[in-house]
Write a protein that holds these residues in place. Structure first.
Motif, PDB file in Angstrom:
ATOM      1  N   GLY A   2      44.292  27.404  40.852  1.00 19.06           N
ATOM      2  CA  GLY A   2      44.738  27.886  42.153  1.00 19.06           C
ATOM      3  C   GLY A   2      43.686  28.687  42.890  1.00 19.06           C
ATOM      4  N   CYS A   3      42.930  29.502  42.159  1.00 19.10           N
ATOM      5  CA  CYS A   3      41.946  30.383  42.805  1.00 19.10           C
ATOM      6  C   CYS A   3      40.652  29.659  43.152  1.00 19.10           C
ATOM      7  N   PHE A   4      40.192  28.767  42.292  1.00 19.23           N
ATOM      8  CA  PHE A   4      38.848  28.229  42.426  1.00 19.23           C
ATOM      9  C   PHE A   4      38.783  26.741  42.775  1.00 19.23           C
ATOM     10  N   ILE A  13      48.402  29.295  31.396  1.00 17.32           N
ATOM     11  CA  ILE A  13      48.434  30.285  32.482  1.00 17.32           C
ATOM     12  C   ILE A  13      47.037  30.480  33.078  1.00 17.32           C
ATOM     13  N   LEU A  14      46.024  30.589  32.213  1.00 14.68           N
ATOM     14  CA  LEU A  14      44.653  30.739  32.704  1.00 14.68           C
ATOM     15  C   LEU A  14      44.225  29.513  33.505  1.00 14.68           C
ATOM     16  N   LEU A  15      44.634  28.325  33.036  1.00 21.28           N
ATOM     17  CA  LEU A  15      44.283  27.090  33.737  1.00 21.28           C
ATOM     18  C   LEU A  15      44.926  27.055  35.122  1.00 21.28           C
ATOM     19  N   ILE A  16      46.170  27.488  35.220  1.00 22.71           N
ATOM     20  CA  ILE A  16      46.860  27.496  36.517  1.00 22.71           C
ATOM     21  C   ILE A  16      46.190  28.488  37.469  1.00 22.71           C
ATOM     22  N   ILE A  17      45.869  29.674  36.951  1.00 18.08           N
ATOM     23  CA  ILE A  17      45.226  30.692  37.796  1.00 18.08           C
ATOM     24  C   ILE A  17      43.855  30.205  38.272  1.00 18.08           C
ATOM     25  N   GLY A  32      36.809  24.624  52.352  1.00 19.27           N
ATOM     26  CA  GLY A  32      38.114  24.255  51.803  1.00 19.27           C
ATOM     27  C   GLY A  32      39.097  25.404  51.840  1.00 19.27           C
ATOM     28  N   LEU A  33      38.629  26.619  51.545  1.00 16.22           N
ATOM     29  CA  LEU A  33      39.510  27.785  51.578  1.00 16.22           C
ATOM     30  C   LEU A  33      40.005  28.047  52.996  1.00 16.22           C
ATOM     31  N   ALA A  34      39.112  27.927  53.977  1.00 15.43           N
ATOM     32  CA  ALA A  34      39.508  28.143  55.367  1.00 15.43           C
ATOM     33  C   ALA A  34      40.527  27.102  55.817  1.00 15.43           C
ATOM     34  N   GLY A  35      40.323  25.849  55.423  1.00 12.81           N
ATOM     35  CA  GLY A  35      41.266  24.817  55.810  1.00 12.81           C
ATOM     36  C   GLY A  35      42.603  24.923  55.115  1.00 12.81           C
TER      37      GLY A  35
END
Length: 542
Positions: A16-18, A9-13, A398-401
């Protein structure tokens, strides 16, 4: 199985976030239509060669000058004790804690063509017609980088020097070695790992410089970070920005690997502590005079710009009379016209974004640290620290795109600032949580307290100081951020750094100094909050 699910779960979060925004940049650069052709075309271009040459040269010189200027101060801090040593060490570290936009503002006010230093030169040498014309140039950028980083080098080098056993030097001299030979063959080999680590750190900071080069470089000097911003924000060319970001990641991969090895080497020294001789004019007159001269020089060249910002904020445009008119102008229509937002809106946006970003970062970091409280340092901890190795502009692009069209600008800015602050905050909280004594929580459980009661009455009071430190770090990073707001704010999010940036661009320096002084006050309060807690990171004791 439970541990595996928790780690998954931590790996997925975390992914996805970073990491998905970074993967998005890589995909755009290497798997898009004609991606390799665009990459090769950019590598062959004069823009790439000029940018690479400038970035390497200014980063190398900035690192070299930072170490050379810091070395004499590190000698005095490492070899002697004197009154106010701890306070002075904290005071000298202030420039490193300030946002880049304040550093630029201070340099413009003090070292600009019509700045304080030029006025001093004109007053002292009226016939020579000397003035500072070098700020908006290559050497002005190097000066700004040295201003920003030398105190960091001085502090770490001084702390390393304190841990060198003076008996080694005494033994060398007893065997007939002179002072220079002792330094070269005994002291310097022990300092060299820390010096090499600091050199690579300052090199990376300078190579990735954004705010300083954006303002002082003009159209002539650009780092890859500035190129990414221009491609994405000015030319609206996401694929071009991704190509530059991916290429920069490849260029820095080797430097990051070397920096990681040097960090382990620099940390592998003893914690020897010894009584240091007191520095006094009666016993060491020459050393005392040299130290005071060094401090005066450092204060003149590196502290005067900040003092000049504060002093100028209380002066009229001509610099003669004492006034509060610059602060009053922040409430006027001229400020709103130049910035696009009122002062109340700018201050409210800055503080609210900083609070949300800091609270979210601390909450997320503490949650991960709490789940891993019984685990040794491992690959998941490395994953939490890995964002330090990515360019902030790369992540923001990357976040903006990836989700820029789906989310409002203020959410994107907060997301990017969490990415920037998380590794540092997690390191503070993870260390403090592991150092907290398990006997207290076990005793609470034996006495019948549940997990919630133990958490509220035992764990939280012990972790309060590290949590405050983490919050101060995250808030300081958020308040000082310019790049994420420019890239992700969509022109709607205006914070204190953006307001100062626009005031400098409109040559509204009186209002910029007033706003900069308020910004310095906020930064100092956060710095004092960090300094008040960092000496006891575990939160235990007095």
């Amino acid at each position: 199985m439970r541990k595996f699910r928790r780690d998954l779960i931590l790996l997925i979060i975390m992914g996805g976030c970073f990491y998905l925004p970074v993967f998005f940049v890589l995909a755009q650069a290497f798997w898009g239509a004609d991606a390799w052709a665009s990459l090769w075309q950019f590598i062959r271009s004069g823009v790439f060669r000029n940018t690479l040459l400038f970035s390497l040269s200014e980063a190398l010189l900035s690192a070299a000058f930072s170490l050379v200027i810091a070395l004499p101060g590190a000698y005095f801090f490492g070899r002697y004790d004197f009154p106010g040593k701890r306070l002075l060490r904290s005071w000298l570290a202030i420039p490193f804690m300030l946002p880049g936009i304040l550093v630029v503002l201070g340099l413009v006010i003090f070292y600009g063509k019509n700045g304080v230093f030029s006025q001093w030169l004109a007053g002292l040498f009226p016939e020579a017609h000397w003035e500072m014309n070098y700020l908006y140039s290559f050497w002005g950028i190097v000066l700004a980088n040295v201003f920003y980083n030398f105190a960091f080098c001085l502090r770490l080098l001084g702390e390393r020097w304190e841990k060198i056993d003076p008996r080694l030097s005494e033994a060398s001299q007893l065997h007939g070695a002179g002072a220079l030979e002792t330094w070269l063959r005994v002291v310097w080999p022990l300092l060299r790992p820390t010096a090499a680590y600091l050199f690579t750190m300052v090199f990376l900071y300078s190579f990735l410089s954004f705010t300083v080069v954006l303002i002082l470089g003009g159209y002539l000097y650009k780092t890859f970070e500035v190129l990414i911003y221009i491609e994405f924000n000015s030319k609206l060319n996401l694929s071009g920005a991704a190509t530059i970001a991916a290429l920069q990641m490849l260029l820095l991969a080797g430097v990051l690997l070397i920096q990681g090895m040097l960090a382990r080497s620099a940390a592998a020294y003893s914690n020897f502590q010894a009584e240091r001789p007191a520095l006094s004019f009666r016993r060491q007159p020459l050393a005392t005079v040299l130290f005071l001269t060094y401090l005066a020089t450092i204060t003149l060249f590196f502290m005067s710009p900040l003092i000049a910002v504060i002093a100028r904020s209380f002066q009229t445009q001509s610099g003669s009379a004492f006034t509060f008119i610059n602060y009053a102008s922040l409430m006027g229509t001229g400020f709103t016209f130049a910035i696009g937002k009122s002062f109340a809106q700018v201050l409210g946006s800055s503080l609210s974004i900083a609070f949300i970003a800091a609270f979210s970062t601390v909450a997320f970091a503490y949650l991960v640290a709490w789940f891993r409280r019984e685990e040794p340092w491992g690959w998941l901890d490395l994953l939490c620290q890995l964002p330090l190795g990515f360019s902030f502009l790369t992540f923001s692009t990357g976040l903006a795109g990836w989700v820029g069209r789906l989310l409002p600008g203020w959410i994107l800015v907060i997301w990017a600032q969490i990415f920037l602050a998380f590794p540092l905050v997690y390191s503070v909280l993870r260390t403090a949580r592991r150092e907290m004594s398990r006997s207290l929580t076990e005793a609470s459980a034996v006495l019948g307290a549940g997990e919630v009661e133990t958490f509220c009455r035992i764990e939280m009071p012990l972790m309060l100081k590290p949590l405050q430190t983490g919050f101060s770090y995250a808030a300081a990073i958020s308040l000082g951020d310019l790049s994420a707001v420019l890239v992700l704010g969509k022109g709607e999010v205006v914070t204190l750094p953006v307001a100062i940036y626009r005031l400098i661009g409109h040559y509204h320096f009186p209002a910029a100094t007033a706003l900069g002084t308020l910004f310095i006050l906020f930064s100092l309060l956060l710095y004092l909050g960090i300094q008040g807690q960092v000496r006891n990171p575990s939160g235990m004791g007095n």
